[in-house]
Scaffold this motif. Sequence first.
Motif, short mmCIF file in Angstrom:
data_model
loop_
_atom_site.label_atom_id
_atom_site.label_comp_id
_atom_site.label_asym_id
_atom_site.label_seq_id
_atom_site.Cartn_x
_atom_site.Cartn_y
_atom_site.Cartn_z
N ASP A 151 1.06 -1.12 -0.02
CA ASP A 151 -0.41 -0.25 0.09
C ASP A 151 0.77 0.67 -0.28
OD1 ASP A 151 -1.94 -1.56 0.17
OD2 ASP A 151 -2.96 -1.57 2.58
N LYS B 235 0.26 5.06 0.59
CA LYS B 235 0.40 6.15 1.11
C LYS B 235 0.16 7.31 0.70
CE LYS B 235 -0.47 8.31 5.35
NZ LYS B 235 -0.22 8.29 7.06
N ASP C 74 -3.71 10.88 3.99
CA ASP C 74 -4.09 10.39 6.07
C ASP C 74 -4.44 9.50 5.54
OD1 ASP C 74 -1.52 12.08 6.78
OD2 ASP C 74 -3.22 13.21 7.84
N SER D 298 -5.02 5.80 0.49
CA SER D 298 -3.65 4.49 -0.25
C SER D 298 -3.78 4.18 -1.74
CB SER D 298 -2.83 3.51 1.04
OG SER D 298 -4.27 2.85 1.83
#
Length: 238
Positions: free
Chosen positions: A204, A206, A209, A212
């Motif tokens: 994953d 990112k 926040d 992702s």
Amino acid sequence: MKKIVLFAMGMVMSMTTFAQEEIETTISADVVSHYYWRGQDLGGASLQPTLGIGYKGLSLTAWGSTGLVNPDDARELDLTLSYTVGGFNIGITDYWFDAMEGGDPDGRYFRYNAHSTNHVFEANIGYDFGFASLQWYTNFAGNDYKVKDGKRAYSSYVEVAVPFKLSAIDWTATVGAVPFASDAYNDGTSGFAVSDVSLKATKDIKITDTFSVPVFGQIAANPCTQHAYLVFGFTLQP
């Protein structure tokens, strides 16, 4: 009156919360550099969307593939009804391609004639043991006939997958084989044949926040056809 309105609003909110907890929806799309499936080369760079809904282990999923570069790549639309309880799973898939050998030359989706359809129906059964999973697939209807005598081939495929984690990356090692004679895999096999030996890594990435993007790479080989593939892709999902 106010109490009644508040009670009604509470009931609606409770029902909405219950529905959200019980019903699961899947919306995503993979973008891949190459369409590789069960040891077969099915096209170049492709967009592969998924739309699904699930309830207490029962799920209905639509999956498709469209070539992004080569206009001759086949278009595909698959519908799968499956049920999972614990590690056990069972399901039925309706595969449809816009072009198939021996199928409908006009690529009509709603044509189900026995010997002129572009649909293939497959049943599968499997079990996930945690450290490994085992799946068996068999075509039972649609466009799946033996070239020599035109009888149903019941083309089958068996697969073992082993997931593991290494260097904070999720990996899956897979071995798949055709158990008996089939014209559906490897351009035709006369008996047992190992069709797929692959290793896939997923990570994953990112972006923010709250967002992702899963990125994956796969190296694979088909010992039967002696072809090898290197695939890169990523998944978009809300």
